[in-house]
Design a protein around this motif. Structure first.
Motif, PDB file in Angstrom:
ATOM      1  N   PRO A  45       0.817  -1.221   0.000  1.00  0.00           N
ATOM      2  CA  PRO A  45       0.000   0.000   0.000  1.00  0.00           C
ATOM      3  C   PRO A  45       0.851   1.273   0.000  1.00  0.00           C
ATOM      4  O   PRO A  45       0.529   2.239  -0.685  1.00  0.00           O
ATOM      5  CB  PRO A  45      -0.826  -0.116   1.285  1.00  0.00           C
ATOM      6  CG  PRO A  45      -0.901  -1.570   1.553  1.00  0.00           C
ATOM      7  CD  PRO A  45       0.406  -2.128   1.071  1.00  0.00           C
ATOM      8  N   ARG A  46       1.950   1.282   0.724  1.00  0.00           N
ATOM      9  CA  ARG A  46       2.828   2.459   0.736  1.00  0.00           C
ATOM     10  C   ARG A  46       3.473   2.670  -0.624  1.00  0.00           C
ATOM     11  O   ARG A  46       3.602   3.796  -1.087  1.00  0.00           O
ATOM     12  CB  ARG A  46       3.932   2.293   1.783  1.00  0.00           C
ATOM     13  CG  ARG A  46       3.518   2.725   3.158  1.00  0.00           C
ATOM     14  CD  ARG A  46       4.739   2.764   4.030  1.00  0.00           C
ATOM     15  NE  ARG A  46       5.571   1.572   3.722  1.00  0.00           N
ATOM     16  CZ  ARG A  46       6.095   0.780   4.606  1.00  0.00           C
ATOM     17  NH1 ARG A  46       5.959   1.010   5.882  1.00  0.00           N
ATOM     18  NH2 ARG A  46       6.794  -0.274   4.243  1.00  0.00           N
ATOM     19  N   LEU A  47       3.875   1.584  -1.265  1.00  0.00           N
ATOM     20  CA  LEU A  47       4.498   1.694  -2.580  1.00  0.00           C
ATOM     21  C   LEU A  47       3.522   2.226  -3.615  1.00  0.00           C
ATOM     22  O   LEU A  47       3.881   3.016  -4.487  1.00  0.00           O
ATOM     23  CB  LEU A  47       5.044   0.339  -3.025  1.00  0.00           C
ATOM     24  CG  LEU A  47       6.243  -0.191  -2.254  1.00  0.00           C
ATOM     25  CD1 LEU A  47       6.545  -1.619  -2.690  1.00  0.00           C
ATOM     26  CD2 LEU A  47       7.448   0.688  -2.466  1.00  0.00           C
ATOM     27  N   LEU A  48       2.288   1.796  -3.529  1.00  0.00           N
ATOM     28  CA  LEU A  48       1.278   2.232  -4.496  1.00  0.00           C
ATOM     29  C   LEU A  48       0.876   3.685  -4.304  1.00  0.00           C
ATOM     30  O   LEU A  48       0.575   4.382  -5.265  1.00  0.00           O
ATOM     31  CB  LEU A  48       0.045   1.330  -4.409  1.00  0.00           C
ATOM     32  CG  LEU A  48       0.263  -0.111  -4.856  1.00  0.00           C
ATOM     33  CD1 LEU A  48      -1.008  -0.917  -4.641  1.00  0.00           C
ATOM     34  CD2 LEU A  48       0.702  -0.178  -6.300  1.00  0.00           C
ATOM     35  N   THR A  49       0.840   4.145  -3.072  1.00  0.00           N
ATOM     36  CA  THR A  49       0.449   5.532  -2.832  1.00  0.00           C
ATOM     37  C   THR A  49       1.625   6.485  -2.945  1.00  0.00           C
ATOM     38  O   THR A  49       1.437   7.698  -2.928  1.00  0.00           O
ATOM     39  CB  THR A  49      -0.207   5.695  -1.448  1.00  0.00           C
ATOM     40  OG1 THR A  49       0.716   5.273  -0.443  1.00  0.00           O
ATOM     41  CG2 THR A  49      -1.492   4.899  -1.360  1.00  0.00           C
ATOM     42  N   GLY A  50       2.831   5.962  -3.037  1.00  0.00           N
ATOM     43  CA  GLY A  50       3.995   6.814  -3.247  1.00  0.00           C
ATOM     44  C   GLY A  50       4.572   7.429  -1.995  1.00  0.00           C
ATOM     45  O   GLY A  50       5.388   8.344  -2.063  1.00  0.00           O
ATOM     46  N   ARG A  51       4.149   6.998  -0.840  1.00  0.00           N
ATOM     47  CA  ARG A  51       4.695   7.544   0.412  1.00  0.00           C
ATOM     48  C   ARG A  51       6.001   6.850   0.750  1.00  0.00           C
ATOM     49  O   ARG A  51       6.056   5.641   0.865  1.00  0.00           O
ATOM     50  CB  ARG A  51       3.713   7.350   1.566  1.00  0.00           C
ATOM     51  CG  ARG A  51       2.490   8.186   1.428  1.00  0.00           C
ATOM     52  CD  ARG A  51       1.684   8.068   2.708  1.00  0.00           C
ATOM     53  NE  ARG A  51       0.275   7.998   2.324  1.00  0.00           N
ATOM     54  CZ  ARG A  51      -0.649   7.373   2.986  1.00  0.00           C
ATOM     55  NH1 ARG A  51      -0.341   6.727   4.081  1.00  0.00           N
ATOM     56  NH2 ARG A  51      -1.898   7.391   2.583  1.00  0.00           N
TER      57      ARG A  51
END
Length: 171
Positions: free
Chosen positions: A161-167
């Motif tokens: 999820p972090r990778l997909l949202t770019g955070r």
């Protein structure tokens, strides 16, 4: 007469441009998305063989309900009734239909040998419009997905999820 010609033109143009059509054969539990080609005034399909799309409820001499979606928005454009005929393997009609289908078949496991496999193991069907279009429904026709043995093997990684949202962490 004019409305019949307009319906015929709508069916032909919409079906030519759509990559998938939804087809429900006689006795089939639900409509299925099928790839196709438009050839000489009818839809041509190949299936019911190993590695090819299933064609449930589509029998020679039967009828089918065909729904065509918009290529850009994905919404229903037109629904029409078709008569189903199976093309005999090796006939001139079969050869012409297969030549068109061969150009549209993606990721065939056997490349150039696929037409010989189709002749041995598959059915080539022709869905010819009967001339009548079905009025668009006023209700939602969404259905539950077909049962499938496909499953996810593992849970998704915690970091996904972090990778997909770019955070990302600041350094």
């Amino acid at each position: 007469m004019t409305s019949e010609l307009l319906d015929q033109a709508l069916v032909e143009e919409a079906t030519k441009k759509s990559g998938l059509i939804w087809v429900k054969g006689t006795g089939a539990p639900a409509a299925r998305a099928l790839w196709h080609v438009w050839h000489e005034g009818a839809v041509c399909l190949v299936g019911d063989g190993p590695g090819e799309q299933p064609l449930p409820g589509l029998a020679d001499g039967g009828f089918a309900e065909v729904t065509v979606r918009s290529k850009d928005k994905g919404g229903r454009l037109v629904s029409w009734t078709a008569s189903v005929s199976e093309l005999p393997s090796g006939s001139a009609e079969w050869e012409a239909a297969v030549a068109e289908l061969k150009g549209k078949r993606l990721n065939a496991p056997d490349g150039e040998a696929m037409t010989a496999r189709w002749a041995r193991e598959c059915r080539v069907l022709r869905l010819t419009p009967t001339g009548s279009t079905t009025p668009l429904p006023s209700t939602n026709l969404a259905e539950a997905p077909q049962p499938t043995p496909a499953t996810t093997r593992h849970p998704i990684p915690a970091a996904l999820p972090r990778l997909l949202t770019g955070r990302r962490k600041r350094r």
